[in-house]
Design a protein around this motif. Sequence first.
Motif, PDB file in Angstrom:
ATOM      1  N   TYR A  82       0.828  -1.212   0.000  1.00 49.96           N
ATOM      2  CA  TYR A  82       0.000   0.000   0.000  1.00 49.96           C
ATOM      3  C   TYR A  82       0.862   1.261   0.000  1.00 49.96           C
ATOM      4  O   TYR A  82       0.474   2.294  -0.568  1.00 49.96           O
ATOM      5  CB  TYR A  82      -0.969  -0.013   1.184  1.00 49.96           C
ATOM      6  CG  TYR A  82      -2.130  -0.970   0.952  1.00 49.96           C
ATOM      7  CD1 TYR A  82      -3.025  -0.746  -0.087  1.00 49.96           C
ATOM      8  CD2 TYR A  82      -2.320  -2.094   1.746  1.00 49.96           C
ATOM      9  CE1 TYR A  82      -4.080  -1.611  -0.330  1.00 49.96           C
ATOM     10  CE2 TYR A  82      -3.376  -2.972   1.517  1.00 49.96           C
ATOM     11  CZ  TYR A  82      -4.246  -2.718   0.473  1.00 49.96           C
ATOM     12  OH  TYR A  82      -5.286  -3.577   0.224  1.00 49.96           O
ATOM     13  N   GLU A 105      -4.225  -1.894   7.513  1.00 48.92           N
ATOM     14  CA  GLU A 105      -3.033  -2.759   7.511  1.00 48.92           C
ATOM     15  C   GLU A 105      -2.047  -2.330   8.604  1.00 48.92           C
ATOM     16  O   GLU A 105      -1.362  -3.175   9.197  1.00 48.92           O
ATOM     17  CB  GLU A 105      -2.340  -2.725   6.144  1.00 48.92           C
ATOM     18  CG  GLU A 105      -3.181  -3.159   4.971  1.00 48.92           C
ATOM     19  CD  GLU A 105      -3.664  -4.599   5.064  1.00 48.92           C
ATOM     20  OE1 GLU A 105      -3.279  -5.316   5.983  1.00 48.92           O
ATOM     21  OE2 GLU A 105      -4.473  -4.980   4.209  1.00 48.92           O
ATOM     22  N   GLU A 157      -5.114  -9.759  -1.338  1.00 56.54           N
ATOM     23  CA  GLU A 157      -6.079  -9.910  -0.239  1.00 56.54           C
ATOM     24  C   GLU A 157      -6.784 -11.261  -0.310  1.00 56.54           C
ATOM     25  O   GLU A 157      -7.074 -11.868   0.724  1.00 56.54           O
ATOM     26  CB  GLU A 157      -7.097  -8.765  -0.262  1.00 56.54           C
ATOM     27  CG  GLU A 157      -6.491  -7.371  -0.143  1.00 56.54           C
ATOM     28  CD  GLU A 157      -5.907  -7.081   1.234  1.00 56.54           C
ATOM     29  OE1 GLU A 157      -5.854  -7.988   2.078  1.00 56.54           O
ATOM     30  OE2 GLU A 157      -5.487  -5.930   1.461  1.00 56.54           O
ATOM     31  N   GLU A 193      -9.502  -8.214   5.342  1.00 53.17           N
ATOM     32  CA  GLU A 193      -8.809  -8.483   4.059  1.00 53.17           C
ATOM     33  C   GLU A 193      -9.844  -8.744   2.964  1.00 53.17           C
ATOM     34  O   GLU A 193      -9.664  -8.306   1.815  1.00 53.17           O
ATOM     35  CB  GLU A 193      -7.866  -9.695   4.153  1.00 53.17           C
ATOM     36  CG  GLU A 193      -6.921  -9.751   5.340  1.00 53.17           C
ATOM     37  CD  GLU A 193      -6.009  -8.554   5.511  1.00 53.17           C
ATOM     38  OE1 GLU A 193      -6.149  -7.556   4.805  1.00 53.17           O
ATOM     39  OE2 GLU A 193      -5.142  -8.621   6.400  1.00 53.17           O
ATOM     40  N   HIS A 196     -11.142  -5.514   1.764  1.00 46.66           N
ATOM     41  CA  HIS A 196     -10.186  -4.906   0.832  1.00 46.66           C
ATOM     42  C   HIS A 196     -10.312  -5.546  -0.548  1.00 46.66           C
ATOM     43  O   HIS A 196     -10.260  -4.862  -1.577  1.00 46.66           O
ATOM     44  CB  HIS A 196      -8.748  -5.071   1.346  1.00 46.66           C
ATOM     45  CG  HIS A 196      -8.512  -4.396   2.669  1.00 46.66           C
ATOM     46  ND1 HIS A 196      -7.380  -4.620   3.425  1.00 46.66           N
ATOM     47  CD2 HIS A 196      -9.266  -3.512   3.364  1.00 46.66           C
ATOM     48  CE1 HIS A 196      -7.450  -3.890   4.535  1.00 46.66           C
ATOM     49  NE2 HIS A 196      -8.586  -3.215   4.513  1.00 46.66           N
TER      50      HIS A 196
HETATM   51 FE   LIG Z   1      -5.691  -6.118   3.623  1.00 54.42          FE
END
Ligand SMILES: [Fe+2]
Length: 232
Positions: A82, A105, A157, A193, A196
């Motif tokens: 990220y 995260e 993810e 996750e 995401h």
């Molecule tokens: Fe994640």
Amino acid sequence: MFGRCAQGSGYLVTAMSCAGAAAVRSLWRLRTGALRPLPAYGRRISVRFYSSRMTLDNINWAAVDRVIRVDHAGEYGANRIYAGQMAVLGRTSVGPVIQKMWDQEKDHLKKFNELMVAFRVRPTILMPFWNVVGFALGAGTALLGKEGAMACTVAVEESIAHHYNNQIRTLMEEDPEKYEELLQVIRKFRDEELEHHDIGLEHDAQLAPAYAILKSVIQAGCRVAIYLSERF
Ligand SMILES: [Fe+2]
Ligand SMILES: [Fe+2]
């Protein structure tokens, strides 16, 4: 010899090692916010958990070592991905979307940092490698456009959620009550996750160039990373 210490409304029972005994048995109850040094199988343990419902007795250290080490590595890698995405797309319309996922995260990594200290688990020796690879993956896919970044997010993810599901299965088979708090952490993170993953799909991940190939390659890399981080 057993030691009992009064503590608030509850109590703490620890099995102290007998002189000359080959095996050291331990039993303890984890208390909210408590940080206590405890003897367990020759390892000094300080445990900080947010509830008091987790009881550890004859903990499977090999399993816990593996779980915490690889999850710490995974969350670290996710943070670097990220970071790489934000370096390229931070000032575009998807910047806030990526930042929000990154912030989660950061919380995941913080929790596994705490667990590593609490359980005296060492990080993988591959951390410097994941630092570079994670950032390069995030930035590289972001250079394909926001669709590329989101395709990366979907691939990673999905792999992490699958990995967490495997760990949940393993810990449930070991002893669901004993590992209840660790399971709670992993379940919560697994759900985030998956959020995401869904955010990635909602932001046109599937429109990325060579989406299927890109996803397959990234997920193959994730499997290798998980394999190595569990062992080294
Ligand atoms: Fe994640
Ligand atoms: Fe995460």
